[in-house]
Design a protein around this motif. Structure first.
Motif, PDB file in Angstrom:
ATOM      1  N   SER A  53       0.835  -1.189   0.000  1.00 13.66           N
ATOM      2  CA  SER A  53       0.000   0.000   0.000  1.00 13.66           C
ATOM      3  C   SER A  53       0.877   1.249   0.000  1.00 13.66           C
ATOM      4  N   ALA A  54       0.522   2.220  -0.825  1.00 18.07           N
ATOM      5  CA  ALA A  54       1.258   3.475  -0.876  1.00 18.07           C
ATOM      6  C   ALA A  54       0.712   4.499   0.108  1.00 18.07           C
ATOM      7  N   MET A  55      -0.438   4.199   0.747  1.00 19.28           N
ATOM      8  CA  MET A  55      -1.080   5.163   1.634  1.00 19.28           C
ATOM      9  C   MET A  55      -1.754   4.439   2.805  1.00 19.28           C
ATOM     10  N   ASP A  56      -2.089   5.224   3.836  1.00 18.29           N
ATOM     11  CA  ASP A  56      -2.923   4.701   4.921  1.00 18.29           C
ATOM     12  C   ASP A  56      -4.387   4.697   4.464  1.00 18.29           C
ATOM     13  N   GLY A  57      -5.110   3.653   4.797  1.00 22.76           N
ATOM     14  CA  GLY A  57      -6.521   3.599   4.416  1.00 22.76           C
ATOM     15  C   GLY A  57      -7.072   2.199   4.556  1.00 22.76           C
ATOM     16  N   TYR A  58      -7.809   1.752   3.507  1.00 27.13           N
ATOM     17  CA  TYR A  58      -8.475   0.453   3.546  1.00 27.13           C
ATOM     18  C   TYR A  58      -8.242  -0.260   2.220  1.00 27.13           C
ATOM     19  N   TRP A  67     -18.050  -2.031   2.433  1.00 27.18           N
ATOM     20  CA  TRP A  67     -17.273  -3.236   2.702  1.00 27.18           C
ATOM     21  C   TRP A  67     -17.234  -3.476   4.206  1.00 27.18           C
ATOM     22  N   GLN A  68     -17.160  -4.714   4.558  1.00 23.10           N
ATOM     23  CA  GLN A  68     -17.071  -5.096   5.965  1.00 23.10           C
ATOM     24  C   GLN A  68     -15.595  -5.300   6.328  1.00 23.10           C
ATOM     25  N   ARG A  69     -15.168  -4.579   7.365  1.00 22.52           N
ATOM     26  CA  ARG A  69     -13.785  -4.716   7.811  1.00 22.52           C
ATOM     27  C   ARG A  69     -13.608  -6.064   8.500  1.00 22.52           C
ATOM     28  N   VAL A  70     -12.591  -6.837   8.031  1.00 22.16           N
ATOM     29  CA  VAL A  70     -12.383  -8.182   8.584  1.00 22.16           C
ATOM     30  C   VAL A  70     -10.996  -8.357   9.189  1.00 22.16           C
ATOM     31  N   GLY A  71     -10.222  -7.270   9.245  1.00 24.25           N
ATOM     32  CA  GLY A  71      -8.885  -7.390   9.820  1.00 24.25           C
ATOM     33  C   GLY A  71      -8.019  -6.197   9.482  1.00 24.25           C
ATOM     34  N   GLU A  72      -6.717  -6.378   9.643  1.00 28.48           N
ATOM     35  CA  GLU A  72      -5.765  -5.283   9.438  1.00 28.48           C
ATOM     36  C   GLU A  72      -4.478  -5.822   8.817  1.00 28.48           C
ATOM     37  N   SER A  73      -3.850  -5.006   7.962  1.00 36.24           N
ATOM     38  CA  SER A  73      -2.517  -5.307   7.421  1.00 36.24           C
ATOM     39  C   SER A  73      -1.604  -4.142   7.762  1.00 36.24           C
ATOM     40  N   ARG A  74      -0.576  -4.443   8.559  1.00 38.13           N
ATOM     41  CA  ARG A  74       0.371  -3.401   8.962  1.00 38.13           C
ATOM     42  C   ARG A  74       1.722  -3.689   8.334  1.00 38.13           C
ATOM     43  N   VAL A  89      -9.841  -4.583   4.641  1.00 36.95           N
ATOM     44  CA  VAL A  89      -9.010  -4.574   5.849  1.00 36.95           C
ATOM     45  C   VAL A  89      -8.411  -3.180   6.005  1.00 36.95           C
ATOM     46  N   ARG A  90      -8.188  -2.799   7.238  1.00 41.12           N
ATOM     47  CA  ARG A  90      -7.437  -1.581   7.528  1.00 41.12           C
ATOM     48  C   ARG A  90      -5.999  -1.825   7.092  1.00 41.12           C
ATOM     49  N   ILE A  91      -5.395  -0.830   6.437  1.00 43.85           N
ATOM     50  CA  ILE A  91      -4.034  -1.033   5.926  1.00 43.85           C
ATOM     51  C   ILE A  91      -3.207   0.229   6.142  1.00 43.85           C
ATOM     52  N   SER A  92      -1.927   0.043   6.423  1.00 41.48           N
ATOM     53  CA  SER A  92      -1.017   1.179   6.626  1.00 41.48           C
ATOM     54  C   SER A  92      -0.023   1.270   5.474  1.00 41.48           C
ATOM     55  N   THR A  93       0.585   2.421   5.352  1.00 44.21           N
ATOM     56  CA  THR A  93       1.568   2.639   4.294  1.00 44.21           C
ATOM     57  C   THR A  93       2.713   1.621   4.408  1.00 44.21           C
ATOM     58  N   GLY A  94       3.014   0.964   3.303  1.00 44.67           N
ATOM     59  CA  GLY A  94       4.081  -0.026   3.286  1.00 44.67           C
ATOM     60  C   GLY A  94       3.657  -1.418   3.648  1.00 44.67           C
ATOM     61  N   ALA A  95       2.406  -1.605   3.989  1.00 41.99           N
ATOM     62  CA  ALA A  95       1.917  -2.933   4.361  1.00 41.99           C
ATOM     63  C   ALA A  95       1.582  -3.757   3.118  1.00 41.99           C
ATOM     64  N   VAL A  96       1.659  -5.102   3.257  1.00 38.38           N
ATOM     65  CA  VAL A  96       1.344  -5.996   2.142  1.00 38.38           C
ATOM     66  C   VAL A  96      -0.154  -5.931   1.833  1.00 38.38           C
ATOM     67  N   VAL A  97      -0.455  -5.777   0.550  1.00 37.80           N
ATOM     68  CA  VAL A  97      -1.848  -5.735   0.099  1.00 37.80           C
ATOM     69  C   VAL A  97      -2.388  -7.166   0.027  1.00 37.80           C
ATOM     70  N   PRO A  98      -3.509  -7.485   0.694  1.00 41.35           N
ATOM     71  CA  PRO A  98      -4.035  -8.862   0.681  1.00 41.35           C
ATOM     72  C   PRO A  98      -4.487  -9.288  -0.715  1.00 41.35           C
ATOM     73  N   GLU A  99      -4.424 -10.580  -0.936  1.00 44.61           N
ATOM     74  CA  GLU A  99      -5.010 -11.127  -2.160  1.00 44.61           C
ATOM     75  C   GLU A  99      -6.485 -10.740  -2.224  1.00 44.61           C
ATOM     76  N   GLY A 100      -6.971 -10.480  -3.423  1.00 44.87           N
ATOM     77  CA  GLY A 100      -8.366 -10.115  -3.608  1.00 44.87           C
ATOM     78  C   GLY A 100      -8.636  -8.627  -3.506  1.00 44.87           C
ATOM     79  N   THR A 101      -7.590  -7.816  -3.332  1.00 43.22           N
ATOM     80  CA  THR A 101      -7.774  -6.370  -3.204  1.00 43.22           C
ATOM     81  C   THR A 101      -7.938  -5.720  -4.576  1.00 43.22           C
ATOM     82  N   GLN A 102      -8.927  -4.810  -4.662  1.00 42.98           N
ATOM     83  CA  GLN A 102      -9.120  -4.024  -5.880  1.00 42.98           C
ATOM     84  C   GLN A 102      -8.306  -2.742  -5.845  1.00 42.98           C
ATOM     85  N   SER A 103      -8.333  -2.037  -4.706  1.00 41.26           N
ATOM     86  CA  SER A 103      -7.640  -0.760  -4.584  1.00 41.26           C
ATOM     87  C   SER A 103      -7.574  -0.386  -3.113  1.00 41.26           C
TER      88      SER A 103
END
Length: 399
Positions: A53-58, A67-74, A89-103
Motif C-alpha cells: 500500500s502506498a497510503m494509509d486507508g483500507y 465493505w465489511q472490515r475483517v482485519g488489518e494489514s500493517r 481490511v485496515r491497511i497502513s503505508t508499506g503494508a502488504v496488500v491482501p489477495e483479492g484487493t481491488q484498490s
C-alpha cells in the motif's frame, strides 16, 4: 615551437594515461564514499517483494462498497487471508496488500460506521498500490560499473540484498609546490616572499576523492631539494606539481622530473589561465606508470587547471566513465569582454539565474577566486557577450 593543445585534446591525452586502480570488496559500513563501483551490481531480491500500500486507508475487494472490515494489514505484519466480495481490511503505508484487493481507499476518503466502510468516491482499480517489482526485480542490473558510491547507492545496494560491494581503491596522490619565494603558512614573510597556499589548496580539492594527500612542499628552486622531494613521491600513483613547469631560467621542475626518470608527454595548453600545464609519466616499481601533472604556480591558474585536469584524472583512475566536469547554461549578468587566442575560464558568482564576474580576473587574485562559485567558459576568439545572453558555466561544487 609546437602549437598549444586544445583543452579537449589535452584532457583526452591525460585521461588516457590515468593509472587504473584495483578493487576490493568492502562492507557497506563504514561509510566510505570516496570510491566507485568496480563492476555491475545485480539485485539479489525483488523490491518490493509483494504488492504494498502506498497510503494509509483500507484495502477493499472489487465493487463500490460498502465493505465489511475483517482485519488489518500493517507494515511488517500482513493480513493472513484473502479478501472476499464485500470485505476490506485496515491497511497502513508499506503494508502488504491482501489477495483479492481491488484498490486502496484513502483514510480521508472513507466513511466509517462501526466495521462498515464506504468510499466517498468510487475507487479506481489498482489505486495507491505499489506493485511487486515496480522498483527492481531479482537479477536486474541496478548499478553500473563506474557509478560513484554515494548514500543513495548504499541504500539501493542494501535494499537489493547486498551487504558488501566491490569498490575501486583511490590512488595515492602527492602534491609538490615549489618556488624560492614560498614560505610555510604562518611563518614570517619578507617582502620578497609569499605564503605557500597552492599545496594546501590542491590537497583540499583532492582529499574528498582520495582521503589522503601527501603534501611535499613548499620546496625551493634547487635541483637537490627538488630531487629529494620527488623521491618522497616514489610510491604515489599521481603526482601534482605546482610552479616551475615552464622553461624559464628558474623553472626547474621539467628538468628535475627528467633527471628522476620521467618522460614529458606534453606541455602548454591553449587555456587562460593555465597555459604552462605539463603532463609526464614515470615508470612505477609495480603497476601502471606514475602520472605527473604539472600545474602553473599562480594560484588561480593552479586552481582552474586542477579543476579541469587533476580532479578528472583522479576520477578516471577510479573508473568514473564520465570524469570531466559538466557545464550548465546560465545567463550573463553583465557584458563579458572578448577573448583572444586562448580559451578563457572566468571566475564568477551566481546571482539567481545569472552569473557575473567575481572581481579581478588576474591569475594571482585569490580574493576573487574564494568568492567565485562557478567558472564561465569563453571560447577563444569570442566577441563581446552581452548581458542577458546564454553562457556555459561550470559549477565549482560539481568537481
Amino acid at each position: 615551437m609546437t602549437p598549444l593543445l586544445s583543452l579537449e585534446e589535452a584532457q583526452a591525452r591525460l585521461l588516457a594515461l590515468a593509472p587504473q586502480r584495483p578493487s576490493s570488496v568492502m562492507g557497506l559500513m563504514p561509510f566510505d564514499t570516496r570510491r566507485y563501483l568496480a563492476q555491475d551490481i545485480t539485485a539479489r531480491r525483488t523490491q518490493p517483494a509483494a504488492d504494498l500500500s502506498a497510503m494509509d486507508g483500507y484495502a477493499v475487494a472489487p465493487g463500490l462498497g460498502p465493505w465489511q472490515r475483517v482485519g488489518e494489514s500493517r507494515a511488517g505484519l500482513p493480513f493472513g487471508g484473502t479478501l472476499a466480495s464485500g470485505q476490506c481490511v485496515r491497511i497502513s503505508t508499506g503494508a502488504v496488500v491482501p489477495e483479492g484487493t481491488q484498490s486502496i481507499v484513502l483514510q480521508e476518503d472513507a466513511a466509517v460506521t462501526g466495521d462498515a466502510i464506504s468510499a466517498t468516491e468510487p475507487p479506481s482499480p489498482g489505486k495507491h498500490i505499489r506493485k511487486a517489482g515496480f522498483d527492481f526485480r531479482q537479477g536486474d542490473v541496478i548499478l553500473k560499473r563506474g557509478t560513484a558510491y554515494s548514500p543513495a547507492v548504499l541504500a539501493l545496494a542494501a535494499s537489493a540484498g547486498h551487504a558488501e560491494l566491490p569498490l575501486t581503491e583511490p590512488p595515492g596522490v602527492a602534491v609538490l609546490d615549489s618556488g624560492d619565494e614560498l614560505v610555510a603558512p604562518g611563518a614570517p614573510c619578507a617582502l620578497h616572499q609569499i605564503p605557500a597556499s597552492n599545496g594546501l589548496m590542491l590537497g583540499a580539492m583532492l582529499y574528498p576523492y582520495v582521503g589522503r594527500v601527501d603534501i611535499l612542499g613548499p620546496v625551493a628552486d634547487d635541483p637537490a631539494a627538488l630531487a629529494a622531494a620527488l623521491e618522497r613521491a616514489e610510491d604515489s600513483h599521481i603526482l601534482i606539481t605546482s610552479g616551475g613547469a615552464s622553461v624559464g631560467d628558474h623553472d626547474l621542475i621539467q628538468q628535475a622530473l627528467k633527471d628522476w626518470g620521467a618522460r614529458i608527454d606534453f606541455w602548454r595548453v591553449a587555456l587562460k589561465p593555465g597555459k604552462p600545464l605539463m603532463v609526464a609519466t614515470r615508470p612505477s616499481r609495480s603497476g601502471p606508470d606514475l602520472v605527473i601533472l604539472g600545474l602553473p604556480g599562480n594560484p588561480v591558474s593552479s586552481y582552474v587547471t586542477a579543476f579541469l585536469f587533476a580532479l578528472p584524472l583522479v576520477r578516471a583512475s577510479m573508473g568514473d566513465p564520465h570524469p570531466l566536469p559538466r557545464a550548465v547554461t546560465m545567463v550573463a549578468g553583465e557584458d563579458l569582454p572578448p577573448t583572444e587566442r586562448r580559451r578563457e575560464f572566468l571566475r564568477a558568482v551566481i546571482e539567481g539565474d545569472r552569473v557575473r564576474l567575481a572581481g579581478s580576473q588576474d591569475s594571482s587574485a585569490l580574493l576573487a577566486l574564494a568568492q567565485a562559485d562557478c567558472l564561465i567558459d569563453r571560447p577563444a576568439g569570442s566577441p563581446t557577450l552581452k548581458a542577458g545572453e546564454p553562457v556555459p558555466v561550470f559549477l565549482l561544487r560539481n568537481g
